[in-house]
Design an enzyme around this catalytic site. Structure first.
Site, PDB file in Angstrom:
ATOM      1  N   CYS A 126     -23.794  84.321 -44.960  1.00 26.23           N
ATOM      2  CA  CYS A 126     -22.326  84.457 -43.962  1.00 26.23           C
ATOM      3  C   CYS A 126     -21.542  83.260 -44.005  1.00 26.23           C
ATOM      4  O   CYS A 126     -20.456  83.360 -43.924  1.00 26.23           O
ATOM      5  CB  CYS A 126     -23.263  85.094 -42.851  1.00 26.23           C
ATOM      6  N   HIS A 150     -25.253  84.280 -36.772  1.00 24.71           N
ATOM      7  CA  HIS A 150     -24.210  84.909 -37.943  1.00 24.71           C
ATOM      8  C   HIS A 150     -22.861  84.873 -37.621  1.00 24.71           C
ATOM      9  O   HIS A 150     -22.543  84.685 -36.369  1.00 24.71           O
ATOM     10  CB  HIS A 150     -24.592  86.449 -37.987  1.00 24.71           C
ATOM     11  N   HIS A 165     -17.914  90.083 -43.702  1.00 22.95           N
ATOM     12  CA  HIS A 165     -18.948  89.179 -43.584  1.00 22.95           C
ATOM     13  C   HIS A 165     -20.194  89.558 -44.829  1.00 22.95           C
ATOM     14  O   HIS A 165     -19.993  90.569 -45.615  1.00 22.95           O
ATOM     15  CB  HIS A 165     -19.647  89.382 -42.519  1.00 22.95           C
TER      16      HIS A 165
END
Length: 157
Positions: free
Chosen positions: A71, A121, A133
Site C-alpha cells: 500500500c 493502510h 490502493h
C-alpha cells in the site's frame, strides 16, 4: 474552436454514439478516478494518474514498484513520479502530510486507515468516496470504495 465542435462528425464517421465515445472525442480519456488535464497540475492529481496506471499490478509486501506494490509502496512510487518524496510506511506518510478534513478532501489526497491512533493502510483518494490502493496479499492495485469511517486524510505539499 471548441474541442466538442467536431464531436458529431467524429461520432458519425465512427458510427458510435456511446457516452464513452463522447468522452474520448471531447477530452483525453483517463483511467477511472483520474482527473482531467486542467486538474493535472497538482502533485496529488499527477500521483493519482500514476496510481491508476498501475491497475492490476500485484500486491507484494515491501514492494515499491514499478511492477509490484504494497500500500505505502504504491503511494511512495506515485508521488515520486509526480515529483514529491514520501517516507516508506503508511504511518510515516501520515506524519509527513498536511492533515485535512473529510469535507476538504480532494482527489490526490492520501487516505489513511487507522485503528485507534495506529495507521495501518494508505491509498490515494480518487473522488466519489473511492481510492486507488494495493490492498493485500493475493490482490492487485485497484479502485475501490472506502469501506470504513476510520480514515484520516492527508495532503502532500
Amino acid at each position: 474552436m471548441s474541442a466538442l465542435t467536431n464531436v458529431p462528425s467524429v461520432l458519425s464517421r465512427a458510427g458510435v454514439t456511446s457516452a464513452l465515445a463522447l468522452a474520448v472525442a471531447g477530452a483525453t480519456l483517463l483511467a477511472p478516478g483520474a482527473q482531467g488535464e486542467a486538474a493535472a497540475a497538482t502533485p496529488g492529481t499527477k500521483a493519482l494518474q500514476v496510481a491508476a496506471s498501475k491497475r492490476g499490478a500485484p500486491y507484494q509486501w515491501g514492494a515499491v514498484g514499478p511492477h509490484r506494490f504494497d500500500c505505502s509502496g504504491l503511494t511512495l512510487y506515485s508521488f515520486k513520479k509526480a515529483g514529491k518524496s514520501l517516507p516508506r510506511t503508511a504511518a510515516q506518510q501520515y506524519n509527513r502530510t498536511s492533515h485535512v478534513s473529510a469535507g476538504s478532501r480532494r482527489p490526490g489526497d492520501l487516505v489513511f486507515f487507522h485503528y485507534g491512533s495506529s495507521v495501518y493502510h494508505v491509498g490515494i483518494y480518487a473522488g466519489a468516496n473511492r481510492i486507488w490502493h494495493s490492498p493485500k496479499t493475493g490482490s492487485t492495485v485497484r479502485l475501490e470504495k472506502i469501506w470504513t469511517n476510520s480514515v484520516w486524510y492527508g495532503r502532500v505539499r
